[in-house]
Design a protein around this motif. Structure first.
Motif, PDB file in Angstrom:
ATOM      1  N   GLU A  16      54.268  52.146  55.491  1.00 55.04           N
ATOM      2  CA  GLU A  16      53.510  53.260  56.054  1.00 55.04           C
ATOM      3  C   GLU A  16      52.116  53.345  55.431  1.00 55.04           C
ATOM      4  O   GLU A  16      51.955  53.217  54.214  1.00 55.04           O
ATOM      5  CB  GLU A  16      54.244  54.586  55.818  1.00 55.04           C
ATOM      6  N   ILE A  17      51.134  53.561  56.274  1.00 57.86           N
ATOM      7  CA  ILE A  17      49.754  53.752  55.803  1.00 57.86           C
ATOM      8  C   ILE A  17      49.331  55.150  56.241  1.00 57.86           C
ATOM      9  O   ILE A  17      48.711  55.353  57.289  1.00 57.86           O
ATOM     10  CB  ILE A  17      48.805  52.674  56.363  1.00 57.86           C
ATOM     11  N   ASN A  18      49.730  56.125  55.442  1.00 59.89           N
ATOM     12  CA  ASN A  18      49.341  57.509  55.696  1.00 59.89           C
ATOM     13  C   ASN A  18      49.074  58.184  54.350  1.00 59.89           C
ATOM     14  O   ASN A  18      49.137  57.553  53.300  1.00 59.89           O
ATOM     15  CB  ASN A  18      50.396  58.260  56.505  1.00 59.89           C
ATOM     16  N   ARG A  19      48.694  59.440  54.391  1.00 61.11           N
ATOM     17  CA  ARG A  19      48.427  60.222  53.194  1.00 61.11           C
ATOM     18  C   ARG A  19      47.513  59.461  52.215  1.00 61.11           C
ATOM     19  O   ARG A  19      46.452  58.994  52.610  1.00 61.11           O
ATOM     20  CB  ARG A  19      49.746  60.670  52.548  1.00 61.11           C
ATOM     21  N   ASN A  20      47.911  59.305  50.945  1.00 62.29           N
ATOM     22  CA  ASN A  20      47.040  58.650  49.961  1.00 62.29           C
ATOM     23  C   ASN A  20      46.728  57.206  50.332  1.00 62.29           C
ATOM     24  O   ASN A  20      45.636  56.712  50.066  1.00 62.29           O
ATOM     25  CB  ASN A  20      47.689  58.697  48.574  1.00 62.29           C
ATOM     26  N   ARG A  21      47.678  56.540  50.964  1.00 64.61           N
ATOM     27  CA  ARG A  21      47.447  55.140  51.348  1.00 64.61           C
ATOM     28  C   ARG A  21      46.365  55.026  52.417  1.00 64.61           C
ATOM     29  O   ARG A  21      45.527  54.117  52.364  1.00 64.61           O
ATOM     30  CB  ARG A  21      48.748  54.518  51.859  1.00 64.61           C
ATOM     31  N   LEU A  22      46.396  55.928  53.394  1.00 66.58           N
ATOM     32  CA  LEU A  22      45.364  55.888  54.434  1.00 66.58           C
ATOM     33  C   LEU A  22      43.994  56.204  53.835  1.00 66.58           C
ATOM     34  O   LEU A  22      42.991  55.570  54.191  1.00 66.58           O
ATOM     35  CB  LEU A  22      45.693  56.882  55.545  1.00 66.58           C
ATOM     36  N   ILE A  23      43.953  57.167  52.926  1.00 67.12           N
ATOM     37  CA  ILE A  23      42.682  57.490  52.271  1.00 67.12           C
ATOM     38  C   ILE A  23      42.180  56.290  51.472  1.00 67.12           C
ATOM     39  O   ILE A  23      40.986  55.961  51.500  1.00 67.12           O
ATOM     40  CB  ILE A  23      42.841  58.716  51.355  1.00 67.12           C
ATOM     41  N   ALA A  24      43.090  55.614  50.764  1.00 59.79           N
ATOM     42  CA  ALA A  24      42.704  54.433  49.985  1.00 59.79           C
ATOM     43  C   ALA A  24      42.159  53.344  50.898  1.00 59.79           C
ATOM     44  O   ALA A  24      41.138  52.701  50.585  1.00 59.79           O
ATOM     45  CB  ALA A  24      43.902  53.914  49.193  1.00 59.79           C
ATOM     46  N   LEU A  25      42.821  53.112  52.035  1.00 57.20           N
ATOM     47  CA  LEU A  25      42.378  52.076  52.966  1.00 57.20           C
ATOM     48  C   LEU A  25      41.027  52.411  53.578  1.00 57.20           C
ATOM     49  O   LEU A  25      40.120  51.556  53.629  1.00 57.20           O
ATOM     50  CB  LEU A  25      43.426  51.894  54.069  1.00 57.20           C
ATOM     51  N   MET A  26      40.861  53.647  54.032  1.00 57.34           N
ATOM     52  CA  MET A  26      39.574  54.039  54.601  1.00 57.34           C
ATOM     53  C   MET A  26      38.471  53.998  53.549  1.00 57.34           C
ATOM     54  O   MET A  26      37.329  53.617  53.843  1.00 57.34           O
ATOM     55  CB  MET A  26      39.676  55.441  55.201  1.00 57.34           C
ATOM     56  N   SER A  27      38.813  54.346  52.312  1.00 50.89           N
ATOM     57  CA  SER A  27      37.828  54.278  51.222  1.00 50.89           C
ATOM     58  C   SER A  27      37.390  52.835  50.996  1.00 50.89           C
ATOM     59  O   SER A  27      36.194  52.562  50.790  1.00 50.89           O
ATOM     60  CB  SER A  27      38.419  54.856  49.936  1.00 50.89           C
ATOM     61  N   ALA A  28      38.349  51.912  51.034  1.00 49.43           N
ATOM     62  CA  ALA A  28      38.020  50.496  50.845  1.00 49.43           C
ATOM     63  C   ALA A  28      37.092  50.009  51.948  1.00 49.43           C
ATOM     64  O   ALA A  28      36.120  49.279  51.683  1.00 49.43           O
ATOM     65  CB  ALA A  28      39.306  49.669  50.812  1.00 49.43           C
ATOM     66  N   LEU A  29      37.371  50.382  53.186  1.00 49.98           N
ATOM     67  CA  LEU A  29      36.525  49.958  54.303  1.00 49.98           C
ATOM     68  C   LEU A  29      35.120  50.552  54.200  1.00 49.98           C
ATOM     69  O   LEU A  29      34.117  49.858  54.415  1.00 49.98           O
ATOM     70  CB  LEU A  29      37.172  50.375  55.629  1.00 49.98           C
ATOM     71  N   VAL A  30      35.052  51.835  53.866  1.00 46.25           N
ATOM     72  CA  VAL A  30      33.756  52.504  53.786  1.00 46.25           C
ATOM     73  C   VAL A  30      32.938  51.981  52.605  1.00 46.25           C
ATOM     74  O   VAL A  30      31.717  51.775  52.711  1.00 46.25           O
ATOM     75  CB  VAL A  30      33.947  54.035  53.692  1.00 46.25           C
ATOM     76  N   LEU A  31      33.601  51.743  51.483  1.00 45.39           N
ATOM     77  CA  LEU A  31      32.871  51.274  50.299  1.00 45.39           C
ATOM     78  C   LEU A  31      32.421  49.819  50.433  1.00 45.39           C
ATOM     79  O   LEU A  31      31.487  49.399  49.738  1.00 45.39           O
ATOM     80  CB  LEU A  31      33.728  51.458  49.045  1.00 45.39           C
ATOM     81  N   GLU A  32      33.037  49.047  51.314  1.00 45.39           N
ATOM     82  CA  GLU A  32      32.504  47.721  51.637  1.00 45.39           C
ATOM     83  C   GLU A  32      31.140  47.844  52.296  1.00 45.39           C
ATOM     84  O   GLU A  32      30.237  47.043  52.045  1.00 45.39           O
ATOM     85  CB  GLU A  32      33.448  46.983  52.593  1.00 45.39           C
ATOM     86  N   GLU A  33      30.992  48.863  53.125  1.00 48.03           N
ATOM     87  CA  GLU A  33      29.748  49.075  53.864  1.00 48.03           C
ATOM     88  C   GLU A  33      28.729  49.883  53.077  1.00 48.03           C
ATOM     89  O   GLU A  33      27.516  49.727  53.256  1.00 48.03           O
ATOM     90  CB  GLU A  33      30.053  49.778  55.190  1.00 48.03           C
ATOM     91  N   HIS A  34      29.235  50.792  52.215  1.00 49.19           N
ATOM     92  CA  HIS A  34      28.348  51.692  51.466  1.00 49.19           C
ATOM     93  C   HIS A  34      28.783  51.729  50.003  1.00 49.19           C
ATOM     94  O   HIS A  34      29.424  52.708  49.561  1.00 49.19           O
ATOM     95  CB  HIS A  34      28.385  53.095  52.072  1.00 49.19           C
ATOM     96  N   PRO A  35      28.468  50.710  49.239  1.00 46.73           N
ATOM     97  CA  PRO A  35      28.909  50.636  47.830  1.00 46.73           C
ATOM     98  C   PRO A  35      28.483  51.874  47.032  1.00 46.73           C
ATOM     99  O   PRO A  35      27.353  52.357  47.153  1.00 46.73           O
ATOM    100  CB  PRO A  35      28.212  49.380  47.317  1.00 46.73           C
ATOM    101  N   GLY A  36      29.416  52.388  46.243  1.00 48.46           N
ATOM    102  CA  GLY A  36      29.113  53.503  45.347  1.00 48.46           C
ATOM    103  C   GLY A  36      29.168  54.871  45.979  1.00 48.46           C
ATOM    104  O   GLY A  36      28.962  55.879  45.288  1.00 48.46           O
ATOM    105  N   THR A  37      29.444  54.946  47.267  1.00 50.60           N
ATOM    106  CA  THR A  37      29.411  56.243  47.944  1.00 50.60           C
ATOM    107  C   THR A  37      30.525  57.167  47.444  1.00 50.60           C
ATOM    108  O   THR A  37      31.526  56.721  46.879  1.00 50.60           O
ATOM    109  CB  THR A  37      29.524  56.067  49.474  1.00 50.60           C
TER     110      THR A  37
END
Length: 594
Positions: A355-376
């Motif tokens: 399952e990718i929900n709750r903390n896992r979904l936040i972690a995954l979305m954070s990884a995707l966003v931080l690839e595009e916007h380092p340090g955000t």
């Protein structure tokens, strides 16, 4: 409101009964005229009790014990009229054009009857005929030129699409609209319904909702049968129907194609299953995934059914997540996607059933966003884990800003941080509400899933196709607690211990006492930065006790590396709160003595 091309339009200009077919269970007939004869427009309604943070929610269908209907059709009309007046005041349109409002609803069984009333009363002519709008009273000629045109399309809508209708620039679809109304109560039971309101700056906040409800109460007191008839006549020429969902879904498809280098079918061969929970999200399989080339065999509960017969449409619900997980495994799919009723929340399941929900979904979305916007900075709600903080800051190199519970609180905080120079590109809750700066800070469950699809498509385009493993690889190293529980400690508002005070004051007293008690325990450490409730670390884990945003409840979250450690944290809370006689602590007592 939104419609699919193959669905017949609701004839909202008449008072003919609308039949809602519920299969083997029942058929419900909604008739506005009959409804008003059963419930007088003079019946008292406590409008402020309909406020649920930045939403409006109430009981719209009778039949549930101790849940009387309070979101009646007359009340709905008053709310729509109040929103119309609010919108006119905010937009102040020129005499040469009318304001435009779009209306949508999810699959709830009360949706069509409420939509009909909204279409009638969102007209400023209504306000003019009843004499409620000072602006209109003083400018009668101008008022005639400013009648609000309702862009109404029938059948289903998603909340994110309704907000997008305020941004799209396409006169063929009567867009952009000046305001938008979504009729929904998210994942709540079938008898509930409500409203969310949008302009091109986003969803309305708590203060705006309170203002609208206060105005609605004043309008409601002045309703007459004659004024109701006038609004019905005015609506005939004001309601127009467009298939706006064609615009919204094509934008989602275009985003995935762009991420893959403008390949027409970047998901060709991928097997992706959708579970819409009989809400409004069924479009995602046929209108988004299939045009991208994905196989959607095994998708389930795509048909709208406001009785929600299979499971609650809620990415946090265990039964819902079990259903999508089983579907993925049985069909040997690459990915599973699940939405809540109105598609502003979502979650996923990988090919192994993870399952990718709750903390896992936040972690995954954070990884995707931080690839595009380092340090955000990643803004989340207050119940996220310590392991997530370590993952965002130590592994991904970002900053975790844990804020208050409530999707609007989280989004507004991200906007505020950007305004003071701290870059933030993601605001997301454990509930599955997630908003990105690139998407106008709209919490859009479908757009979150598009970000996941973008990663799959771009990975394949670059020659590193490994199915959903490319996603799960991104959250390797996320530490997760062995034990995670949430208990709800209810406050008895009729208990003598409240001494005539409010449940909120009582709850705050409980929190203050807990804070004082735990500060003297050397094994416990209060969180140095905390915006809601009392958050304490110790015994390898943490607990958070906070006061519910709307209800007389103190939710308690505990996470720990073992059951023994979780019990120790529970005992620390119990020792502090047991002297508050109005607090129902049986669930906590049971947990620590299991």
């Amino acid at each position: 409101m939104l419609a699919w091309p193959d669905k017949s339009f609701v004839q909202s200009q008449t008072l003919a009964p609308h039949k809602i077919d519920l299969g083997n269970r029942a058929s419900i007939y909604c008739n506005a005229a009959q409804f008003r004869s059963a419930i007088s427009s003079s019946e008292k309604v406590d409008f402020l009790k309909l406020q649920n943070g930045s939403d409006i929610r109430g009981v719209a269908v009778a039949g549930v014990v101790r849940e009387p209907v309070n979101l009646t059709e007359p009340a709905t009309e008053a709310i729509a009229a109040a929103f119309a007046e609010w919108l006119l005041e905010k937009k102040k349109p020129a005499e040469s054009r009318r304001l435009r409002v779009s209306i949508g609803h999810d699959s709830r069984i009360s949706a069509q009857k409420l939509q009909f009333r909204v279409e009638l009363l969102v007209l400023e002519l209504r306000l003019f005929s009843m004499g409620f709008s000072k602006h209109v009273r003083e400018n009668k000629d101008e008022a005639q030129a400013m009648l609000i045109c309702v862009n109404s399309v029938c059948r289903l809508a998603s909340t994110p699409a309704m907000f997008n209708s305020t941004l799209t620039e396409d006169e063929n679809f009567l867009c952009p609209v000046d305001g938008s109304i979504m009729i929904t109560a998210s994942h709540l039971p079938y008898n509930r319904n409500g409203f969310k309101f949008f302009t091109n700056t986003g969803g309305l906040g708590k203060a705006d909702i309170k203002d609208i409800l206060e105005h609605a109460a004043n309008i409601y007191e002045k309703f007459t049968d004659e004024s109701l008839k006038k609004s019905e006549q005015a609506a005939n020429a004001a309601v127009r129907k467009v298939d706006y969902m064609a615009v919204y879904t094509s934008d989602l498809v275009a985003a995935v194609r762009k991420a893959a280098g403008n390949i027409e079918k970047p998901l060709e061969g991928f097997h992706v299953i959708v579970d819409a929970g009989n809400g409004a999200g069924g479009f995602f399989a046929g209108k988004v995934l299939e045009p991208l080339g994905a196989i959607t065999i095994g998708s389930q509960f795509l048909e709208p059914d406001g009785m929600f017969p299979n499971h609650i449409p809620n990415p946090e619900d265990k039964a819902a997540m079990k259903a999508i997980t089983q579907a993925v495994l049985q069909n040997k799919a690459d990915l599973g996607i699940i939405f809540d009723t109105d598609v502003d929340r979502s979650a996923a399941v990988d090919s192994t059933g993870h399952e990718i929900n709750r903390n896992r979904l936040i972690a995954l979305m954070s990884a995707l966003v931080l690839e595009e916007h380092p340090g955000t900075t990643i803004v989340t709600d207050c119940v996220t884990s310590d392991g997530l903080t370590a993952f965002i800051e130590k592994k991904l190199g970002g900053k975790h800003h844990r804020f208050k519970r409530g999707y609007k609180n989280v989004i507004d905080e991200a906007v505020r941080l950007n305004s003071i120079g701290e870059e933030s590109h993601l605001a997301i809750e454990t509930s599955g509400h997630g908003a990105l700066k690139e998407n106008h800070w709209l919490d859009d469950g479908a757009y979150l899933m598009v970000k996941l699809l973008n990663k799959l498509a771009s990975a394949r385009a670059s020659g590193s196709d490994s199915g959903s493993k490319v996603l799960t690889n991104l959250i390797e190293g996320l530490e997760e607690a062995a034990v995670a529980v949430e208990l709800r400690l209810k406050i008895d508002q009729n208990h003598a211990d409240l001494k005539g005070g409010s449940f909120r004051d009582y709850g705050e007293a409980v929190l203050k006492h807990l804070e004082n008690t735990t500060s003297s325990d050397p094994k416990l450490q209060k969180a140095p930065i905390n915006y809601e409730g009392v958050r304490v670390s110790g015994h390898g884990g943490w607990f958070l006790l906070r006061l519910s945003l709307h209800d007389p409840v103190l939710p308690l979250n505990i996470e720990a590396p073992s059951n023994e450690d979780a019990v120790k944290l529970g005992l620390a809370v119990l020792a502090a709160v047991k002297e508050f006689a109005a607090l129902e602590i049986s669930a906590l007592d049971k947990f620590v003595h299991q």
